[in-house]
Motif scaffolding. Structure first.
Motif, PDB file in Angstrom:
ATOM      1  N   HIS A 150       0.713  -1.349   0.027  1.00  0.00           N
ATOM      2  CA  HIS A 150      -0.065   0.012   0.132  1.00  0.00           C
ATOM      3  C   HIS A 150       1.020   1.383   0.117  1.00  0.00           C
ATOM      4  CE1 HIS A 150      -3.340   2.745   0.920  1.00  0.00           C
ATOM      5  NE2 HIS A 150      -2.609   3.029   1.857  1.00  0.00           N
ATOM      6  N   ILE A 151       1.756   1.324   0.931  1.00  0.00           N
ATOM      7  CA  ILE A 151       2.860   2.553   0.757  1.00  0.00           C
ATOM      8  C   ILE A 151       3.440   2.589  -0.554  1.00  0.00           C
ATOM      9  CG2 ILE A 151       4.865   3.130   1.854  1.00  0.00           C
ATOM     10  CD1 ILE A 151       4.330   1.912   4.622  1.00  0.00           C
ATOM     11  N   ILE A 152       4.126   1.590  -1.095  1.00  0.00           N
ATOM     12  CA  ILE A 152       4.686   1.599  -2.363  1.00  0.00           C
ATOM     13  C   ILE A 152       3.712   2.283  -3.360  1.00  0.00           C
ATOM     14  CG2 ILE A 152       5.759   0.222  -4.159  1.00  0.00           C
ATOM     15  CD1 ILE A 152       7.053  -1.355  -1.922  1.00  0.00           C
ATOM     16  N   SER A 153       2.564   1.783  -3.437  1.00  0.00           N
ATOM     17  CA  SER A 153       1.723   2.076  -4.453  1.00  0.00           C
ATOM     18  C   SER A 153       1.297   3.683  -4.419  1.00  0.00           C
ATOM     19  CB  SER A 153       0.166   1.258  -4.279  1.00  0.00           C
ATOM     20  OG  SER A 153      -0.437   1.650  -3.325  1.00  0.00           O
ATOM     21  N   VAL A 154       0.941   4.008  -3.180  1.00  0.00           N
ATOM     22  CA  VAL A 154       0.738   5.319  -3.070  1.00  0.00           C
ATOM     23  C   VAL A 154       1.885   6.309  -3.033  1.00  0.00           C
ATOM     24  CG1 VAL A 154       0.142   7.060  -1.181  1.00  0.00           C
ATOM     25  CG2 VAL A 154      -1.033   5.051  -1.192  1.00  0.00           C
ATOM     26  N   LEU A 155       3.083   5.864  -2.786  1.00  0.00           N
ATOM     27  CA  LEU A 155       4.267   6.602  -2.889  1.00  0.00           C
ATOM     28  C   LEU A 155       4.609   6.929  -4.481  1.00  0.00           C
ATOM     29  CD1 LEU A 155       6.653   5.696  -0.038  1.00  0.00           C
ATOM     30  CD2 LEU A 155       5.270   7.752  -0.321  1.00  0.00           C
ATOM     31  N   PHE A 156       4.650   5.824  -5.391  1.00  0.00           N
ATOM     32  CA  PHE A 156       4.886   5.642  -6.801  1.00  0.00           C
ATOM     33  C   PHE A 156       3.643   6.076  -7.428  1.00  0.00           C
ATOM     34  CE2 PHE A 156       8.100   3.149  -5.132  1.00  0.00           C
ATOM     35  CZ  PHE A 156       9.484   4.002  -5.674  1.00  0.00           C
ATOM     36  N   LYS A 157       2.420   6.510  -6.806  1.00  0.00           N
ATOM     37  CA  LYS A 157       1.200   6.697  -7.572  1.00  0.00           C
ATOM     38  C   LYS A 157       0.745   5.783  -8.503  1.00  0.00           C
ATOM     39  CE  LYS A 157       1.919  11.617  -6.653  1.00  0.00           C
ATOM     40  NZ  LYS A 157       3.114  12.634  -6.860  1.00  0.00           N
ATOM     41  N   ILE A 158       0.646   4.631  -8.276  1.00  0.00           N
ATOM     42  CA  ILE A 158       0.062   3.572  -8.961  1.00  0.00           C
ATOM     43  C   ILE A 158      -1.253   3.690  -8.937  1.00  0.00           C
ATOM     44  CG2 ILE A 158      -0.239   1.090  -9.388  1.00  0.00           C
ATOM     45  CD1 ILE A 158       2.647   0.767  -7.879  1.00  0.00           C
ATOM     46  N   PRO A 159      -2.022   3.691 -10.202  1.00  0.00           N
ATOM     47  CA  PRO A 159      -3.513   4.123 -10.205  1.00  0.00           C
ATOM     48  C   PRO A 159      -4.341   2.602  -9.434  1.00  0.00           C
ATOM     49  CG  PRO A 159      -2.792   3.787 -12.468  1.00  0.00           C
ATOM     50  CD  PRO A 159      -1.542   3.571 -11.486  1.00  0.00           C
ATOM     51  N   ALA A 160      -5.318   3.122  -8.806  1.00  0.00           N
ATOM     52  CA  ALA A 160      -5.989   2.381  -8.117  1.00  0.00           C
ATOM     53  C   ALA A 160      -6.898   1.678  -9.138  1.00  0.00           C
ATOM     54  CB  ALA A 160      -6.779   2.853  -7.107  1.00  0.00           C
ATOM     55  N   ILE A 198      -4.188  -3.530  -7.031  1.00  0.00           N
ATOM     56  CA  ILE A 198      -3.844  -2.362  -6.213  1.00  0.00           C
ATOM     57  C   ILE A 198      -5.080  -2.018  -5.410  1.00  0.00           C
ATOM     58  CG2 ILE A 198      -3.302   0.013  -6.138  1.00  0.00           C
ATOM     59  CD1 ILE A 198      -0.608  -2.105  -6.773  1.00  0.00           C
ATOM     60  N   ASP A 199      -6.254  -2.279  -5.897  1.00  0.00           N
ATOM     61  CA  ASP A 199      -7.454  -1.652  -5.240  1.00  0.00           C
ATOM     62  C   ASP A 199      -8.010  -2.687  -4.114  1.00  0.00           C
ATOM     63  OD1 ASP A 199      -9.890  -0.239  -4.837  1.00  0.00           O
ATOM     64  OD2 ASP A 199     -10.866  -1.868  -5.889  1.00  0.00           O
ATOM     65  N   SER A 200      -7.317  -4.112  -4.389  1.00  0.00           N
ATOM     66  CA  SER A 200      -7.616  -4.837  -3.286  1.00  0.00           C
ATOM     67  C   SER A 200      -6.507  -4.606  -2.127  1.00  0.00           C
ATOM     68  CB  SER A 200      -7.307  -6.511  -4.079  1.00  0.00           C
ATOM     69  OG  SER A 200      -8.287  -6.630  -4.861  1.00  0.00           O
ATOM     70  N   VAL A 201      -5.474  -4.337  -2.568  1.00  0.00           N
ATOM     71  CA  VAL A 201      -4.354  -3.953  -1.458  1.00  0.00           C
ATOM     72  C   VAL A 201      -4.922  -2.766  -0.654  1.00  0.00           C
ATOM     73  CG1 VAL A 201      -2.108  -2.946  -1.096  1.00  0.00           C
ATOM     74  CG2 VAL A 201      -2.379  -5.123  -2.748  1.00  0.00           C
ATOM     75  N   HIS A 202      -5.131  -1.736  -1.499  1.00  0.00           N
ATOM     76  CA  HIS A 202      -5.727  -0.387  -0.591  1.00  0.00           C
ATOM     77  C   HIS A 202      -6.683  -0.852   0.256  1.00  0.00           C
ATOM     78  CE1 HIS A 202      -3.469   2.568  -2.532  1.00  0.00           C
ATOM     79  NE2 HIS A 202      -3.566   1.936  -3.505  1.00  0.00           N
ATOM     80  N   GLN A 203      -7.801  -1.788  -0.157  1.00  0.00           N
ATOM     81  CA  GLN A 203      -9.064  -2.314   0.650  1.00  0.00           C
ATOM     82  C   GLN A 203      -8.559  -2.940   1.803  1.00  0.00           C
ATOM     83  OE1 GLN A 203     -11.850  -4.093  -1.899  1.00  0.00           O
ATOM     84  NE2 GLN A 203     -12.238  -2.290  -2.940  1.00  0.00           N
ATOM     85  N   ALA A 204      -7.624  -3.873   1.502  1.00  0.00           N
ATOM     86  CA  ALA A 204      -7.240  -4.671   2.653  1.00  0.00           C
ATOM     87  C   ALA A 204      -6.203  -4.124   3.810  1.00  0.00           C
ATOM     88  CB  ALA A 204      -6.117  -6.028   2.066  1.00  0.00           C
ATOM     89  N   ALA A 205      -5.642  -2.876   3.219  1.00  0.00           N
ATOM     90  CA  ALA A 205      -4.650  -2.192   4.135  1.00  0.00           C
ATOM     91  C   ALA A 205      -5.411  -1.180   5.253  1.00  0.00           C
ATOM     92  CB  ALA A 205      -3.665  -1.325   3.193  1.00  0.00           C
ATOM     93  N   GLU A 206      -6.703  -0.793   4.630  1.00  0.00           N
ATOM     94  CA  GLU A 206      -7.157   0.068   5.503  1.00  0.00           C
ATOM     95  C   GLU A 206      -7.723  -0.462   6.836  1.00  0.00           C
ATOM     96  OE1 GLU A 206      -7.947   3.321   5.176  1.00  0.00           O
ATOM     97  OE2 GLU A 206      -6.784   3.174   3.348  1.00  0.00           O
ATOM     98  N   PRO A 207      -8.229  -1.698   6.938  1.00  0.00           N
ATOM     99  CA  PRO A 207      -8.432  -2.159   8.420  1.00  0.00           C
ATOM    100  C   PRO A 207      -7.000  -2.594   9.085  1.00  0.00           C
ATOM    101  CG  PRO A 207      -9.327  -3.707   6.786  1.00  0.00           C
ATOM    102  CD  PRO A 207      -8.765  -2.600   6.168  1.00  0.00           C
ATOM    103  N   LEU A 208      -6.189  -3.169   8.231  1.00  0.00           N
ATOM    104  CA  LEU A 208      -4.850  -3.490   8.989  1.00  0.00           C
ATOM    105  C   LEU A 208      -4.170  -2.290   9.392  1.00  0.00           C
ATOM    106  CD1 LEU A 208      -3.723  -5.882   6.461  1.00  0.00           C
ATOM    107  CD2 LEU A 208      -4.516  -6.554   8.655  1.00  0.00           C
ATOM    108  N   ALA A 209      -4.332  -1.139   9.346  1.00  0.00           N
ATOM    109  CA  ALA A 209      -3.721   0.108   9.522  1.00  0.00           C
ATOM    110  C   ALA A 209      -3.972   0.496  11.141  1.00  0.00           C
ATOM    111  CB  ALA A 209      -3.619   1.172   8.779  1.00  0.00           C
ATOM    112  N   LEU A 210      -5.322  -0.056  11.405  1.00  0.00           N
ATOM    113  CA  LEU A 210      -5.907  -0.248  12.844  1.00  0.00           C
ATOM    114  C   LEU A 210      -5.869   1.617  13.330  1.00  0.00           C
ATOM    115  CD1 LEU A 210      -3.797  -2.828  14.795  1.00  0.00           C
ATOM    116  CD2 LEU A 210      -6.013  -2.795  13.933  1.00  0.00           C
ATOM    117  N   PHE A 211      -5.291   1.720  14.403  1.00  0.00           N
ATOM    118  CA  PHE A 211      -5.271   3.319  15.006  1.00  0.00           C
ATOM    119  C   PHE A 211      -4.247   4.074  14.395  1.00  0.00           C
ATOM    120  CE2 PHE A 211      -3.400   0.790  18.134  1.00  0.00           C
ATOM    121  CZ  PHE A 211      -2.184   1.353  18.196  1.00  0.00           C
ATOM    122  N   PHE A 212      -3.347   3.652  13.643  1.00  0.00           N
ATOM    123  CA  PHE A 212      -2.393   4.480  13.081  1.00  0.00           C
ATOM    124  C   PHE A 212      -2.321   5.612  12.517  1.00  0.00           C
ATOM    125  CE2 PHE A 212      -0.388   0.335  14.754  1.00  0.00           C
ATOM    126  CZ  PHE A 212       0.401   0.845  15.747  1.00  0.00           C
TER     127      PHE A 212
END
Length: 120
Positions: A55-65, A70-84
């Motif tokens: 998720h970090i790499i896709s955002v930093l390198f502006k890979i289209p969602a 990449i869309d699946s990675v973004h959706q999976a990363a949101e709940p894994l980020a917890l309170f951070f």
């Protein structure tokens, strides 16, 4: 043929400490066996961290969602980020993603390794 303790002592006296150390490492490796549950817990933490890093790499390198993966990675990363997300405020949006999701990835690796050690 020399017994193992005599052989180790002879190797140490002869100055060949590398072989003696290698023998000790083999014995230590044979004694240390990982349990299945500990390995499973560590593997889950590693997968969580990989998702967050992707998720970090896709955002930093502006890979289209629009890309399905990449869309699946973004959706999976949101709940894994917890309170951070939003825990530490930065002025830069890319740095914000790096800090938020990087802290979450480190958290998952740390927590799952502690749990694996406790249950393994």
């Amino acid at each position: 043929m020399l017994s193992e303790p005599l052989r180790s002592a002879a190797l140490r006296r002869s100055g060949d400490r590398g072989l003696a150390a290698a023998g000790r490492l083999k014995i230590m490796a044979a004694k240390k066996k990982g349990s299945g549950i500990g390995t499973l817990i560590t593997g889950v933490g590693f997968v969580f961290a990989v998702i967050l890093v992707l998720h970090i790499i896709s955002v930093l390198f502006k890979i289209p969602a629009e890309n399905g993966f990449i869309d699946s990675v973004h959706q999976a990363a949101e709940p894994l980020a917890l309170f951070f997300p939003g825990l530490v405020q930065t002025g830069n949006s890319q740095l914000q993603v790096l800090v938020d999701y990087g802290l979450a990835a480190g958290f998952w690796v740390l927590v799952t390794s502690l749990l694996a050690r406790a249950f393994g």
